[in-house]
Scaffold this motif. Structure first.
Motif, short mmCIF file in Angstrom:
data_model
loop_
_atom_site.label_atom_id
_atom_site.label_comp_id
_atom_site.label_asym_id
_atom_site.label_seq_id
_atom_site.Cartn_x
_atom_site.Cartn_y
_atom_site.Cartn_z
N GLN A 59 0.86 -1.18 0.00
CA GLN A 59 0.00 0.00 0.00
C GLN A 59 0.90 1.23 0.00
O GLN A 59 1.94 1.27 0.68
CB GLN A 59 -0.91 0.01 1.22
N LEU A 60 0.49 2.23 -0.78
CA LEU A 60 1.26 3.47 -0.88
C LEU A 60 1.13 4.26 0.43
O LEU A 60 0.03 4.42 0.96
CB LEU A 60 0.72 4.29 -2.06
N VAL A 61 2.25 4.73 0.94
CA VAL A 61 2.23 5.52 2.17
C VAL A 61 1.79 6.94 1.83
O VAL A 61 2.37 7.58 0.94
CB VAL A 61 3.64 5.55 2.82
N GLY A 62 0.75 7.41 2.50
CA GLY A 62 0.29 8.78 2.31
C GLY A 62 0.86 9.66 3.41
O GLY A 62 2.05 9.58 3.73
N ASP A 63 0.02 10.50 4.00
CA ASP A 63 0.49 11.39 5.06
C ASP A 63 0.91 10.60 6.30
O ASP A 63 1.75 11.04 7.08
CB ASP A 63 -0.61 12.39 5.44
N GLU A 64 0.26 9.47 6.49
CA GLU A 64 0.60 8.66 7.66
C GLU A 64 0.94 7.24 7.26
O GLU A 64 0.50 6.75 6.21
CB GLU A 64 -0.59 8.64 8.62
N ILE A 65 1.68 6.58 8.12
CA ILE A 65 2.00 5.16 7.87
C ILE A 65 0.70 4.37 8.10
O ILE A 65 0.03 4.58 9.12
CB ILE A 65 3.06 4.66 8.87
N PRO A 66 0.36 3.46 7.18
CA PRO A 66 -0.88 2.70 7.36
C PRO A 66 -0.90 1.96 8.70
O PRO A 66 0.11 1.41 9.14
CB PRO A 66 -0.88 1.71 6.19
N GLU A 67 -2.08 1.98 9.31
CA GLU A 67 -2.24 1.36 10.62
C GLU A 67 -1.97 -0.14 10.60
O GLU A 67 -1.43 -0.70 11.54
CB GLU A 67 -3.69 1.57 11.05
N LYS A 68 -2.38 -0.78 9.47
CA LYS A 68 -2.25 -2.23 9.41
C LYS A 68 -0.93 -2.70 8.81
O LYS A 68 -0.87 -3.77 8.19
CB LYS A 68 -3.44 -2.81 8.64
N LEU A 69 0.08 -1.86 8.98
CA LEU A 69 1.42 -2.22 8.53
C LEU A 69 1.79 -3.61 9.06
O LEU A 69 1.60 -3.90 10.25
CB LEU A 69 2.42 -1.19 9.08
N CYS A 70 2.30 -4.45 8.16
CA CYS A 70 2.61 -5.82 8.56
C CYS A 70 4.01 -6.19 8.10
O CYS A 70 4.23 -6.40 6.91
CB CYS A 70 1.57 -6.77 7.95
N LEU A 71 4.95 -6.24 9.03
CA LEU A 71 6.34 -6.52 8.67
C LEU A 71 6.73 -7.95 9.04
O LEU A 71 7.89 -8.32 9.05
CB LEU A 71 7.26 -5.51 9.36
N GLU A 72 5.72 -8.76 9.32
CA GLU A 72 5.98 -10.16 9.68
C GLU A 72 5.43 -11.06 8.57
O GLU A 72 4.85 -10.58 7.60
CB GLU A 72 5.31 -10.52 11.00
N GLY A 73 5.58 -12.36 8.78
CA GLY A 73 5.00 -13.34 7.86
C GLY A 73 5.91 -13.64 6.68
O GLY A 73 7.13 -13.50 6.77
N ALA A 74 5.27 -14.05 5.58
CA ALA A 74 6.03 -14.48 4.39
C ALA A 74 5.72 -13.54 3.22
O ALA A 74 5.25 -12.42 3.42
CB ALA A 74 5.67 -15.92 4.07
N ALA A 75 5.98 -14.01 1.99
CA ALA A 75 5.88 -13.16 0.80
C ALA A 75 4.49 -12.54 0.64
O ALA A 75 3.47 -13.13 1.00
CB ALA A 75 6.23 -13.96 -0.44
N LEU A 76 4.46 -11.33 0.10
CA LEU A 76 3.22 -10.60 -0.12
C LEU A 76 2.48 -11.14 -1.34
O LEU A 76 3.03 -11.92 -2.12
CB LEU A 76 3.53 -9.10 -0.31
N THR A 158 9.26 -14.30 8.64
CA THR A 158 9.19 -14.75 10.03
C THR A 158 8.28 -15.96 10.18
O THR A 158 8.08 -16.49 11.25
CB THR A 158 8.68 -13.63 10.95
N ALA A 159 7.70 -16.37 9.04
CA ALA A 159 6.86 -17.56 9.03
C ALA A 159 6.84 -18.08 7.61
O ALA A 159 7.22 -17.37 6.69
CB ALA A 159 5.44 -17.21 9.48
N ALA A 160 6.39 -19.33 7.44
CA ALA A 160 6.28 -19.90 6.09
C ALA A 160 4.81 -20.08 5.75
O ALA A 160 4.03 -20.52 6.59
CB ALA A 160 7.00 -21.23 6.04
N LYS A 161 4.44 -19.72 4.52
CA LYS A 161 3.10 -20.09 4.03
C LYS A 161 3.16 -21.57 3.72
O LYS A 161 4.23 -22.13 3.47
CB LYS A 161 2.79 -19.39 2.69
N ASP A 162 1.98 -22.22 3.62
CA ASP A 162 1.95 -23.65 3.28
C ASP A 162 2.65 -23.93 1.95
O ASP A 162 3.18 -25.00 1.72
CB ASP A 162 0.50 -24.15 3.16
N SER A 163 2.60 -22.94 1.07
CA SER A 163 3.11 -23.16 -0.29
C SER A 163 4.59 -22.79 -0.45
O SER A 163 5.14 -22.97 -1.53
CB SER A 163 2.28 -22.33 -1.27
#
Lengths: 372, 281
Positions: A59-76, A158-163
């Motif tokens: 998601q494009l950062v606007g005036d504020e950093i998005p609340e649902k920022l997610c820096l964990e998990g696997a590939a987007l 920080t985690a693996a998806k099943d795939s």
């Protein structure tokens, strides 16, 4: 630009020599905010659609950093290719006597590519911007300009998806190079690694936000990394074959390919989701003042892909086309570019409406080939 | 940076009917487009799209370019409706040309089927420009019917050239045809299996002679088999591969054949290069 090579700005050689610092979460948000002042910054966020949690995406950062920022998990959900090689882009307007390309490539920072995505970018460098396989006249300005203006801020998984299966194709769930900045999430924040001169520029003036990495930070990161490696390996044990991934010969046995193609409907979702599918089709149409030519992502699974004017088709049936797709990843790219171009991101498995698991498909054709 | 997708405006200067569905167009590009025999260009019909063609004209003529084109699809059908004075686009050249230096002092067999003689014409004209350098030029051409023969006016002239022969066939007997009948491979019947005869008496020395072949895939397949059976060196058999060459730049992927991009590594490929494929044609 020529003479220095496309990847001269990227240090790919080694992890330990790169500069590492510690950054806390709040300071990272400040850093992203600073970047956003003069760059388009895309960050990973989670989406809830109709109470269903989707795979995080940019998601494009606007005036504020998005609340649902997610820096964990696997590939987007999306690969970086969407930013370097648009799904549809005007590449020529004609008639025109202007031989220069008109390219829009605003400075962009992508926060969120994973190791599999970073490896994927290498294919784009080979095809669109390569001194080894092409001469300068083959340089593609539309990809190169974006590539030059796009900074890669990658993340450790920080985690693996099943795939996920990066470990099965020579990868690891954290990048060792090819990034400008990498972030390794640890319990108390992040280890930030500067991977290139461009990355140093991104960090210039932000010494106030970082501090020295402590030994326990590194221990935490190593523990984290090892646990994801183990998870990916564990979930792929059942797909193991005797042949090393870079030595695959998948064969032309049409019965074997027909078997794995049974549920394929040639939708091309795997091509679009793939970080290394670089193919396209040019489409001409009327436009204001004349005509325009657009470049569009294409799928090698469609029946018309290899069809020639007279109706001839070197890949007339679906098994031969899926064969081409998988052999392109494992054999043809290796033989042409010295690069196996499946990075194990698992997106083709995630998006397949026929529920084809490419790992199973691969195992089947490799096993059948070995029997022959 | 240079835009490699931009077509160069080119005016149609002349259109000549070859057969009911094949015409030869002469284009004059507004910027020079030079090529070597064997290379191809992407031709744009404005608003319709592009298709790949090997020019039919002499590569040593640089101001204009002729291309002989059959109506077989959307681009060629739209082109057939255009008139002298209309503008098209050309970009290129792309691919690898024949290495004519390597052909010197050798016998050269040129085999064309149908409109497949069109791309070979630029090679033939380039060879004619330096005819003394080659031992022999044998042009062997097959068409479906007498009406389908292209370059009807040129073939008799080619036959008059030094060290040159022209052999023709049509697929089925026809009241207007007095010559050879049978698919184009019948024109290889004078090449015996080498194991049975003394090489000196052969029309070609199979070890050194060059073959340049262009035609429908089925023809390539059988000419390839025929020449290999007769002991020809696979390194010396050059096939014009038919693939969907969309970008011409080795990028879009449509013409991929294994690790080859026909538009970049071809469009002319040797029998040796394609030998590893089960059915390359």
């Amino acid at each position: 630009m020529r003479g220095v090579g496309p990847n001269a700005h990227i240090k790919r050689e080694g992890w330990p020599e790169m500069k590492e610092v510690f950054i806390g979460r709040e300071n990272l948000l400040r850093l992203i905010g600073r970047w956003a002042k003069d760059h388009r910054v895309y960050v990973p966020v989670t989406f809830d659609i109709m109470n269903h949690e989707e795979t995080p995406d940019y998601q494009l950062v606007g005036d504020e950093i998005p609340e649902k920022l997610c820096l964990e998990g696997a590939a987007l959900a999306h690969t970086p290719k969407s930013f370097l090689f648009y799904p549809r882009e005007v590449v020529a307007k004609y008639p025109s006597s202007d031989s220069e390309a008109e390219v829009e490539a605003p400075p962009t920072i992508l926060v969120g590519p994973r190791a599999c995505d970073v490896r994927g970018i290498e294919k784009f460098d080979k095809v669109y911007w390569s001194t080894e396989h092409f001469t300068e006249e083959y340089d593609d300005p539309f990809v190169i300009e974006k590539r030059k203006n796009t900074y890669i801020v990658s993340l450790d998984c920080t985690a693996a998806k099943d795939s996920c299966f990066c470990t099965e194709v020579g990868g690891e769930p954290f990048p060792k190079g090819g990034f400008d900045v990498n972030l390794s999430p640890i319990e108390v924040g992040f280890i930030l690694t500067v991977g290139s001169e461009r990355g140093e520029k991104l960090m210039a003036g932000s010494d106030d936000l970082v501090s020295e990495v402590q030994p326990n930070h590194k221990e935490d990161r190593d523990r984290q990394r090892n646990s994801v490696i183990e998870a990916v390996k564990r979930q792929n044990a059942e797909y193991a074959v005797d042949v090393a991934y870079e030595k695959h010969e998948l064969g032309e046995d049409q019965d074997a390919w027909a078997h794995v193609t049974q549920n394929c409907v040639a939708c091309g979702a795997c091509n679009r989701a793939c970080p290394t599918c670089t193919c396209f089709i040019l489409v001409d149409q009327r436009a204001k003042g004349g005509y325009e030519r657009t470049r569009n992502w294409d799928t090698c699974l469609s029946i018309g892909y290899a069809r020639t004017g007279g109706g001839g088709n070197s890949r007339p049936n679906l098994p031969s086309r899926l064969e081409n797709r998988l052999r392109c990843k494992y054999e043809y790219s290796r033989d042409r570019y010295g690069l196996v171009t499946c990075t194990g991101c698992g997106r083709c498995i995630d998006v397949c409406m026929g529920l084809i698991d490419m790992r199973e498909a691969l195992k089947h054709v490799v096993t059948e080939k070995a029997k022959a | 940076m240079k835009n490699l997708y931009r077509p160069i405006e080119s005016v149609i200067e002349d259109i000549k009917d070859e057969t009911p569905n094949i015409k030869t167009y002469r284009f004059r590009p507004k910027e020079p487009v030079t090529f070597e025999a064997g290379q191809f260009v992407e031709l744009t019909v404005p608003g319709v799209g592009e298709a790949p063609f090997t020019p039919s004209s002499n590569p040593n003529v640089t101001e204009t370019m002729e291309i002989t084109i059959m109506e077989v699809g959307s681009v060629t059908d739209a082109l057939a409706k255009m008139k002298v004075g209309d503008t098209v686009g050309i970009r290129g050249p792309y691919g690898k040309g024949y290495d004519l230096k390597d052909f010197e002092g050798r016998e050269i067999l040129i085999m064309g089927g149908g409109v497949g003689l069109a791309p070979l014409r630029s090679l033939i004209l380039a060879l004619f420009d330096d005819i003394d350098k080659y031992k022999k030029i044998s042009i062997r051409y097959g068409a479906r019917t007498p009406a389908d023969i292209v370059y009807k006016d040129l073939l008799p002239k080619w036959e008059q050239m030094k060290n040159t022969e022209v052999l023709q066939t049509i697929d089925e007997p026809h009241p207007d045809w007095k010559g050879t009948v049978g698919v184009v491979t019948v024109l290889l019947d004078d090449l015996p299996l080498v194991t049975t005869v003394d090489v000196e008496s052969l029309p070609f020395d199979p070890k050194t002679a060059i073959a340049c072949v262009c035609g429908p895939p089925i023809m390539l397949k059988f000419v390839n088999m025929g020449l290999l059976d007769k002991g020809w060196n696979p390194e010396n058999i050059f096939h014009s591969m038919e693939r969907n060459m969309s970008c011409g730049l080795g990028k879009c992927g449509h013409c991929m054949m294994g690790e080859y991009y026909i538009c970049k590594d071809g469009p002319v490929m040797t029998a040796a290069q394609v030998a590893k494929f089960e059915d390359p044609f």
